[in-house]
Design a protein around this motif. Structure first.
Motif, PDB file in Angstrom:
ATOM      1  N   MET A  40       0.795  -1.234   0.000  1.00 27.27           N
ATOM      2  CA  MET A  40       0.000   0.000   0.000  1.00 27.27           C
ATOM      3  C   MET A  40       0.828   1.285   0.000  1.00 27.27           C
ATOM      4  O   MET A  40       0.584   2.199   0.780  1.00 27.27           O
ATOM      5  CB  MET A  40      -0.983  -0.014   1.174  1.00 27.27           C
ATOM      6  CG  MET A  40      -0.343  -0.096   2.538  1.00 27.27           C
ATOM      7  SD  MET A  40      -1.615  -0.149   3.841  1.00 27.27           S
ATOM      8  CE  MET A  40      -0.569  -0.304   5.276  1.00 27.27           C
ATOM      9  N   ASP A 141      -2.015   9.637   4.760  1.00 28.60           N
ATOM     10  CA  ASP A 141      -2.032   8.300   4.154  1.00 28.60           C
ATOM     11  C   ASP A 141      -2.099   7.229   5.229  1.00 28.60           C
ATOM     12  O   ASP A 141      -1.653   6.093   5.011  1.00 28.60           O
ATOM     13  CB  ASP A 141      -0.779   8.123   3.292  1.00 28.60           C
ATOM     14  CG  ASP A 141      -0.899   6.944   2.347  1.00 28.60           C
ATOM     15  OD1 ASP A 141       0.144   6.446   1.875  1.00 28.60           O
ATOM     16  OD2 ASP A 141      -2.039   6.488   2.100  1.00 28.60           O
ATOM     17  N   LYS A 144      -7.861   5.427   7.272  1.00 25.05           N
ATOM     18  CA  LYS A 144      -8.759   6.330   6.517  1.00 25.05           C
ATOM     19  C   LYS A 144      -9.804   6.986   7.416  1.00 25.05           C
ATOM     20  O   LYS A 144     -10.240   8.081   7.139  1.00 25.05           O
ATOM     21  CB  LYS A 144      -9.417   5.563   5.365  1.00 25.05           C
ATOM     22  CG  LYS A 144      -8.400   4.837   4.472  1.00 25.05           C
ATOM     23  CD  LYS A 144      -7.184   5.700   4.115  1.00 25.05           C
ATOM     24  CE  LYS A 144      -6.016   4.875   3.655  1.00 25.05           C
ATOM     25  NZ  LYS A 144      -4.740   5.637   3.608  1.00 25.05           N
ATOM     26  N   ASP A 169      -4.380  10.781   0.361  1.00 23.92           N
ATOM     27  CA  ASP A 169      -4.394   9.605  -0.509  1.00 23.92           C
ATOM     28  C   ASP A 169      -5.688   8.812  -0.277  1.00 23.92           C
ATOM     29  O   ASP A 169      -6.319   8.920   0.777  1.00 23.92           O
ATOM     30  CB  ASP A 169      -3.180   8.705  -0.203  1.00 23.92           C
ATOM     31  CG  ASP A 169      -3.027   7.598  -1.238  1.00 23.92           C
ATOM     32  OD1 ASP A 169      -2.468   6.543  -0.892  1.00 23.92           O
ATOM     33  OD2 ASP A 169      -3.475   7.786  -2.392  1.00 23.92           O
ATOM     34  N   ASN A 170      -6.084   8.009  -1.289  1.00 23.05           N
ATOM     35  CA  ASN A 170      -7.159   7.016  -1.139  1.00 23.05           C
ATOM     36  C   ASN A 170      -8.548   7.575  -0.870  1.00 23.05           C
ATOM     37  O   ASN A 170      -9.350   6.934  -0.190  1.00 23.05           O
ATOM     38  CB  ASN A 170      -6.830   6.031   0.006  1.00 23.05           C
ATOM     39  CG  ASN A 170      -5.455   5.470  -0.098  1.00 23.05           C
ATOM     40  OD1 ASN A 170      -4.614   5.699   0.760  1.00 23.05           O
ATOM     41  ND2 ASN A 170      -5.207   4.731  -1.160  1.00 23.05           N
ATOM     42  N   GLU A 199      -2.770   2.314  -6.435  1.00 27.19           N
ATOM     43  CA  GLU A 199      -1.388   1.946  -6.754  1.00 27.19           C
ATOM     44  C   GLU A 199      -1.279   0.564  -7.395  1.00 27.19           C
ATOM     45  O   GLU A 199      -1.878  -0.387  -6.937  1.00 27.19           O
ATOM     46  CB  GLU A 199      -0.491   2.006  -5.503  1.00 27.19           C
ATOM     47  CG  GLU A 199      -1.013   1.293  -4.275  1.00 27.19           C
ATOM     48  CD  GLU A 199      -1.782   2.221  -3.351  1.00 27.19           C
ATOM     49  OE1 GLU A 199      -2.368   3.203  -3.832  1.00 27.19           O
ATOM     50  OE2 GLU A 199      -1.842   1.943  -2.144  1.00 27.19           O
TER      51      GLU A 199
HETATM   52 MG   LIG Z   1      -2.472   5.145   0.652  1.00 30.69          MG
END
Ligand SMILES: [Mg+2]
Ligand SMILES: CCNc1ncnc2c1ncn2[C@@H]1O[C@H](/C=C/CNC(=O)c2cc(-c3ccc(F)cc3)cc(O)c2O)[C@@H](O)[C@H]1O
Length: 214
Positions: A40, A141, A144, A169-170, A199
């Motif tokens: 990840m 990152d 979450k 991110d994400n 990714e």
């Molecule tokens: Mg990430």
């Protein structure tokens, strides 16, 4: 006992990358994650967006939440102007140990301050620990469901100033719905979505760039 994925990733770096060459460390990790074992890291596609934002902001003070193996710490630090540092927080000691070795192998240990601990505990101490007033750039990152509480904590601790940049991110996969709703609807942020892919895959994902308006 069987090695962990971060340990196997570190071994690939020590075996294949050129010591002291951050780009070689980045390329080795991306190759390993694309052809051997997915991991990840923000990766090469989203990593290029991260690079462009870091270059645009050229931060004097930068914070990363969630070091993992150190891939994005190396990506960010290799672009920082001389004399500036990235502070990166990681609360899993095993991941921190791998990240330290990957950071050292890249030769960027003088530009990265990896602190072991949880963001919720460390953010309130950042001014005293690092002698900083505010943050120019924050890369999120980590877990979450912690993005939203942690930027609220950054606000409360007055670590954001007019123009501070948050890059998350994400925001699609795995997704950070409460964070997105907040930065996109709060009058205190101007937000923009950079569409990309998860990714090393074709799955949609993206980065959300948010400017704190003060
Ligand atoms: Mg990430
Ligand atoms: C407790 C909150 N505070 C924290 N403070 C410091 N470090 C923290 C914290 N949380 C988590 N961490 C660390 O950040 C890292 C966690 C990252 C979580 N990331 C993800 O879950 C993630 C997951 C995916 C993903 C996407 C699709 C899948 F099918 C499977 C996984 C892709 C990503 O790019 C991701 O970033 C770890 O190193 C963890 O130890």
């Amino acid at each position: 006992t069987r090695s962990t994925r971060p340990q196997r990733l570190l071994k690939a770096v020590q075996k294949k990358a050129i010591k002291g060459d951050p780009q070689s460390v980045i390329s080795t990790i991306d190759y390993f994650c694309r052809h051997s074992e997915w991991a990840m890291n923000v990766g090469d596609e989203k990593g290029a967006i991260l690079d462009s934002v870091v270059c645009e902001v050229s931060p004097s003070t930068a914070l990363e939440l969630g070091t993992y193996c150190g891939y994005s710490a190396v990506r960010i630090a290799r672009l920082l102007p001389p004399g500036t540092k990235l502070i990166t927080l990681e609360f899993n000691p095993d991941y921190a140990a791998v990240a330290r070795q990957i950071i050292e192998y890249s030769g960027l240990q003088d530009k990265i301050c990896l602190v072991e601990g949880a963001s919720g505990d460390l953010i309130p101490k950042m001014q005293e620990l690092f002698g900083i007033k505010t943050l120019d750039f924050v890369f999120l990152d980590h877990w979450k469901d912690r993005y939203l509480p942690d930027i609220k904590l950054l606000e409360e601790c007055q670590l954001l100033r007019k123009g501070s940049i948050l890059l998350a991110d994400n925001v699609i996969c795995p997704g950070t719905p409460d964070y997105l709703e907040y930065v996109r609807n709060s009058p205190r942020y101007e937000s923009k979505y950079f569409k990309s892919h998860l990714e090393y895959t074709k799955v949609e994902d993206g980065l959300e760039k948010s400017v704190f308006l003060g």
